[in-house]
Design an enzyme around this catalytic site. Structure first.
Site, PDB file in Angstrom:
ATOM      1  N   GLU A 168       0.904  -1.291   0.035  1.00 60.73           N
ATOM      2  CA  GLU A 168       0.103  -0.060   0.024  1.00 60.73           C
ATOM      3  C   GLU A 168       0.822   1.380   0.076  1.00 60.73           C
ATOM      4  OE1 GLU A 168      -3.789   1.399   2.413  1.00 60.73           O
ATOM      5  OE2 GLU A 168      -1.992   0.680   3.877  1.00 60.73           O
TER       6      GLU A 168
ATOM      7  N   LYS B 155     -10.238  -0.071  -1.880  1.00 63.28           N
ATOM      8  CA  LYS B 155     -10.217  -0.469  -0.434  1.00 63.28           C
ATOM      9  C   LYS B 155     -11.603  -0.242   0.172  1.00 63.28           C
ATOM     10  CE  LYS B 155      -7.570   0.382   3.860  1.00 63.28           C
ATOM     11  NZ  LYS B 155      -6.381   1.166   4.292  1.00 63.28           N
TER      12      LYS B 155
ATOM     13  N   CYS C 257      -4.709  -3.577   3.632  1.00 66.47           N
ATOM     14  CA  CYS C 257      -4.400  -3.344   4.847  1.00 66.47           C
ATOM     15  C   CYS C 257      -5.411  -3.366   5.883  1.00 66.47           C
ATOM     16  CB  CYS C 257      -3.889  -1.826   4.827  1.00 66.47           C
ATOM     17  SG  CYS C 257      -2.778  -1.049   6.278  1.00 66.47           S
TER      18      CYS C 257
END
Length: 315
Positions: A73, A148, A191
């Protein structure tokens, strides 16, 4: 399974330490299992310097036999303020992704670019961006984009952690199907998605053999939760888990935990890049490890229907 250890991390199962007959036996029994490279970098607001550092890792990974390379990321940059983060962002057709598609084509290697700062269609009015995980094949084509879906809005004053990702990021609208790659079917997360087992289980149900969570974990949350979460996702889905990571100080306001990890379907850590410097770990992806783990402990067959787990809501 043999694993080649991280350049700058803790050693794991080095083939070189085995007797010659065992090396030959391993090579015969494992050929032609593909290699994945899980990378660790220290991004800054300097996009060109970041590309140069990532390019060097990708070239080294390819030289050492990797079929697919995983970057973390914020591989493109990590801004020092909301305004800088927004101003440096680009579309998928911008210079940054063009550089990576050319690199993938030139080296004939697949790339997982996790956490690209992508401008949306309403960028000018909305002033927010997507955090996008992009898969590029060895011909330089973008084959999948996952945006995301879980945003890191967390205040931990006692740990010195204060981030509000939703201030500049749009949550993604949906999951995307696992991608067929040279190392197997790869399910995409980013993440903070790591903390939501519903996501990993959904990807596993749709065929994922490998889960990937490119990340930039804070030092405090990483030290407490990073490895245990990655191992938990591997164990509950019986998938390989590959997690590229940011490490070290990006600028005066932010540092990341590092420890890019590779975990097998049994939950064993195959490689760890440590918490100090950039590097990469090469891991061999054995599809039989996924099959045998699921066959010997058929957790998914033992899972009850969805209604069973929602039963308490009716009482």
């Amino acid at each position: 399974m043999f694993t080649v250890g991280c350049i700058l991390g803790r050693p794991v199962k080095y083939l070189a330490f085995l007797p010659v007959w065992r090396q030959l036996q391993n090579r015969m029994s494992t050929f032609p299992r593909p290699l994945a490279a899980v990378c660790q970098v220290t991004a800054t607001p300097d996009k060109q310097a970041n590309f140069s550092a990532c390019k060097q890792l990708v070239e080294e990974a390819k030289e050492r036999g990797a079929s697919m390379v995983f970057l973390p990321e914020g591989f493109d940059y990590i801004g020092s303020s909301r305004e800088e983060t927004l101003s440096l962002s680009e579309s998928l057709t911008g210079d940054t992704i063009s550089q990576y598609t050319q690199l993938a084509r030139k080296l004939e290697v697949w790339l997982s670019l996790g956490g690209f700062h992508e401008r949306g269609h309403n960028w000018e009015s909305d002033r927010r961006i997507y955090n996008s995980h992009i898969i590029i094949n060895d011909k330089g084509d973008i084959v999948s984009v996952y945006r995301k879906s879980h945003l890191f809005d967390v205040e931990l004053p006692e740990k010195g952690v204060s981030l509000k990702e939703s201030a500049f990021t749009i949550p993604g609208p949906s999951l995307v199907p696992p991608v067929e790659t040279p190392i197997g079917k790869v399910g995409l997360g980013i993440c903070y998605d790591l903390r939501f087992p519903e996501l990993s289980l959904a990807l596993q149900r749709h065929g994922a053999e490998i889960l990937t969570y490119p990340s930039a974990f804070t030092v405090a949350t990483g030290a407490a939760h990073w490895e245990v979460l990655l191992r938990a996702r591997a164990i509950e889905t019986q998938c390989f888990v590959l997690a590229a990571a940011q490490v070290g100080q990006h600028h005066e306001k932010r540092s990341s935990y590092g420890h890019a990890l590779a975990v097998d379907p049994w939950g064993e850590v195959l490689g760890d890049c440590g918490g100090e410097k950039p590097g990469l770990v090469l891991v061999e992806i054995d599809p039989e490890k996924v099959s045998s783990t699921r066959r010997n402990m058929p957790v998914q067959q033992h899972r009850r229907d969805t209604g069973f787990y929602h039963g308490l809501e009716k009482t």
